[in-house]
Design an enzyme around this catalytic site. Structure first.
Site, PDB file in Angstrom:
ATOM      1  N   HIS A  65       0.799  -1.228   0.000  1.00 16.05           N
ATOM      2  CA  HIS A  65       0.000   0.000   0.000  1.00 16.05           C
ATOM      3  C   HIS A  65       0.833   1.280   0.000  1.00 16.05           C
ATOM      4  CE1 HIS A  65       0.920  -0.165   4.282  1.00 16.05           C
ATOM      5  NE2 HIS A  65       0.622   1.112   4.331  1.00 16.05           N
TER       6      HIS A  65
HETATM    7  C1  UD1 Z   1      -2.082   5.377   6.118  1.00 19.85           C
HETATM    8  C2  UD1 Z   1      -0.778   5.796   6.800  1.00 19.85           C
HETATM    9  C3  UD1 Z   1       0.246   4.670   6.652  1.00 19.85           C
HETATM   10  C4  UD1 Z   1      -0.295   3.357   7.134  1.00 19.85           C
HETATM   11  C5  UD1 Z   1      -1.586   3.059   6.399  1.00 19.85           C
HETATM   12  C6  UD1 Z   1      -2.213   1.757   6.818  1.00 19.85           C
HETATM   13  C7  UD1 Z   1      -0.258   8.198   6.779  1.00 19.85           C
HETATM   14  C8  UD1 Z   1       0.636   9.215   6.183  1.00 19.85           C
HETATM   15  N1  UD1 Z   1      -0.211   6.984   6.196  1.00 19.85           N
HETATM   16  O1  UD1 Z   1      -1.811   5.263   4.730  1.00 19.85           O
HETATM   17  O2  UD1 Z   1       1.387   5.001   7.413  1.00 19.85           O
HETATM   18  O3  UD1 Z   1       0.653   2.345   6.886  1.00 19.85           O
HETATM   19  O4  UD1 Z   1      -2.504   4.137   6.657  1.00 19.85           O
HETATM   20  O5  UD1 Z   1      -3.346   1.514   6.068  1.00 19.85           O
HETATM   21  O6  UD1 Z   1      -0.956   8.484   7.717  1.00 19.85           O
HETATM   22  N2  UD1 Z   1      -9.170   4.883   1.867  1.00 19.85           N
HETATM   23  C9  UD1 Z   1     -10.397   4.313   1.796  1.00 19.85           C
HETATM   24  N3  UD1 Z   1     -11.018   3.966   2.969  1.00 19.85           N
HETATM   25  C10 UD1 Z   1     -10.446   4.179   4.184  1.00 19.85           C
HETATM   26  C11 UD1 Z   1      -9.183   4.775   4.232  1.00 19.85           C
HETATM   27  C12 UD1 Z   1      -8.546   5.117   3.071  1.00 19.85           C
HETATM   28  O7  UD1 Z   1     -10.954   4.108   0.732  1.00 19.85           O
HETATM   29  O8  UD1 Z   1     -11.063   3.821   5.203  1.00 19.85           O
HETATM   30  C13 UD1 Z   1      -8.474   5.226   0.594  1.00 19.85           C
HETATM   31  C14 UD1 Z   1      -8.767   6.619   0.141  1.00 19.85           C
HETATM   32  O9  UD1 Z   1      -8.791   6.629  -1.229  1.00 19.85           O
HETATM   33  C15 UD1 Z   1      -7.548   7.375   0.620  1.00 19.85           C
HETATM   34  C16 UD1 Z   1      -6.455   6.328   0.453  1.00 19.85           C
HETATM   35  O10 UD1 Z   1      -7.091   5.101   0.768  1.00 19.85           O
HETATM   36  O11 UD1 Z   1      -7.322   8.527  -0.104  1.00 19.85           O
HETATM   37  C17 UD1 Z   1      -5.269   6.547   1.338  1.00 19.85           C
HETATM   38  O12 UD1 Z   1      -5.675   6.655   2.711  1.00 19.85           O
HETATM   39  P1  UD1 Z   1      -4.766   7.506   3.738  1.00 19.85           P
HETATM   40  O13 UD1 Z   1      -5.303   7.396   5.099  1.00 19.85           O
HETATM   41  O14 UD1 Z   1      -4.511   8.854   3.179  1.00 19.85           O
HETATM   42  O15 UD1 Z   1      -3.362   6.770   3.661  1.00 19.85           O
HETATM   43  P2  UD1 Z   1      -2.983   5.231   3.665  1.00 19.85           P
HETATM   44  O16 UD1 Z   1      -2.375   4.930   2.341  1.00 19.85           O
HETATM   45  O17 UD1 Z   1      -4.101   4.351   4.131  1.00 19.85           O
END
Ligand code: UD1
Length: 368
Positions: A208
């Protein structure tokens, strides 16, 4: 003790839940007043709610509902909402865990309001400032008052950065508390049957990191290594929403789905996931938590990154840094298939009792 304000326990994203659950339960059992606060950085049922149910954590007392956004948006929104909570509830302390945007946002708010802040999983460093998590770690550790490290390299990094030794406490790895507390329950899951997998006969993959899945060439290279792996065994790939979105945008879903023995599934709950991990032959990942959990379970792990903030999983555990070059990954896969992979040891204080050590330190600090 209830006269001095609650301890706010902050969770935001998936890897936070298993770090807060054992501490929440330990503090409650000692009669310490807590406020469980979820920023809402992760919000999908499968990225959030299921973990509360499975880890027997109550619903959050406070839910900020921040959601997705750019780093600045996410961090700033958490800060604005968290500041209101702190002003309303006069906490005696704020506890943040890990390295996600919610961690740094809440630590900043606490520091500016002069509320003591404890950071669980302090001191880890990848020395790669292109990783958003590394920035979050550096900032959080610079401003938190109590730094709780999972391994002694954490103490060393903090001392090298000039942190006063009195602020640093080596407590061990709290994620392993959750792992050991839940392994027996996890073993009752029937996820292997559901996915038609047999014990020690398949690989588990997670990806991821933006550096792996936002870059087409890197992602494609990793997919070619997965294709090679599937010549040896079945492959199961629970897919993070970020990875799913990127793969769709880049037209790589079809390529992944064309791999013969692959099962691509939605993100799994905690119990199904650790059951799958425990019975796997090999794990390929770019996650921090999985490097640790595979070391605790003695499962060979290839980390698909150029660096790690968890070197103890390599020096003592079952982890190997495989990088992102497909040929190198393929070489390491073949070597694990032929030798069975590295045998490792469980690092000091990864013993399931970290929450007890942390609670002792927090209580001593709010009482004086
Ligand atoms: C975040 C953390 C990362 C951790 C990871 C575990 C930061 C900088 N990064 O990254 O360190 O390893 O979580 O998962 O805080 N999304 C959904 N549903 C959700 C959450 C996210 O669809 O419930 C999608 C959205 O499109 C979002 C993308 O995932 O834009 C990224 O989510 P985000 O929380 O920004 O970062 P992660 O890549 O999950």
């Amino acid at each position: 003790m209830n006269t001095i304000g609650p301890i706010i326990l902050v969770v935001g994203a998936r890897p936070n839940f298993m770090k807060i659950a054992p501490l929440h339960s330990e503090l409650e059992s000692r009669g310490v007043e807590t406020l469980l606060l979820h920023t809402g950085q992760h919000y999908d049922e499968k990225m959030s709610k299921i973990f509360f149910e499975e880890l027997a954590m109550p619903e959050p007392d406070i839910y900020l509902g921040i959601g997705s956004g750019s780093h600045a948006t996410q961090t700033a929104k958490v800060m604005v909402e968290f500041e209101k909570v702190c002003l309303d509830s006069s906490p005696s302390m704020v506890v943040v865990v890990g390295d996600v945007n919610s961690t740094v946002a809440c630590a900043l708010v606490a520091a500016k309001l002069h509320i003591p802040c404890a950071h669980v999983e302090a001191g880890l460093r990848s020395f790669d400032r292109k990783m958003p998590e590394e920035i979050n770690r550096l900032v959080t550790d610079a401003i938190a008052d109590i730094l709780l490290t999972p391994s002694l390299d954490g103490n060393e990094h903090l001392e090298n950065e000039g942190v006063d030794k009195e602020r640093i406490h080596f407590v061990g790895n709290i994620m392993i508390d959750s792992l050991f507390n839940n392994l027996n329950r996890a073993k009752q899951s029937n996820i292997l049957e559901q996915l038609e997998l047999t014990e020690k006969n398949y690989a588990l993959i997670t990806l991821h990191r933006p550096s792996n899945v936002d870059d087409r060439d890197t992602f494609q290279g990793l997919i070619s290594a997965i294709r090679h792996l599937s010549n040896h065994m079945d492959v199961v790939f629970p897919m993070h929403p970020r990875t799913f979105n990127r793969a769709k945008e880049m037209d790589l879903m079809k390529v992944l789905e064309s791999i013969d023995r692959i099962r691509i599934v939605e993100p799994l709950g905690y119990l199904e996931f650790i059951s799958l991990m425990e019975s796997s032959k090999i794990v390929l990942t770019d996650s921090g938590g999985l490097q640790e959990e595979t070391t605790a379970l003695g499962i060979p792990c290839l980390t698909l990154r150029e660096n790690t903030e968890r070197p103890i999983t390599i020096t003592e555990g079952t982890n190997e840094l495989a990088g992102t070059n497909p040929q190198e990954i393929i070489g390491l896969i073949d070597s694990i298939v032929s030798t069975g992979g590295k045998a490792g040891n469980i690092p000091e204080f990864w013993d399931g009792k970290t929450a007890v050590r942390i609670a002792d330190i927090l209580i001593a600090n709010i009482s004086n």
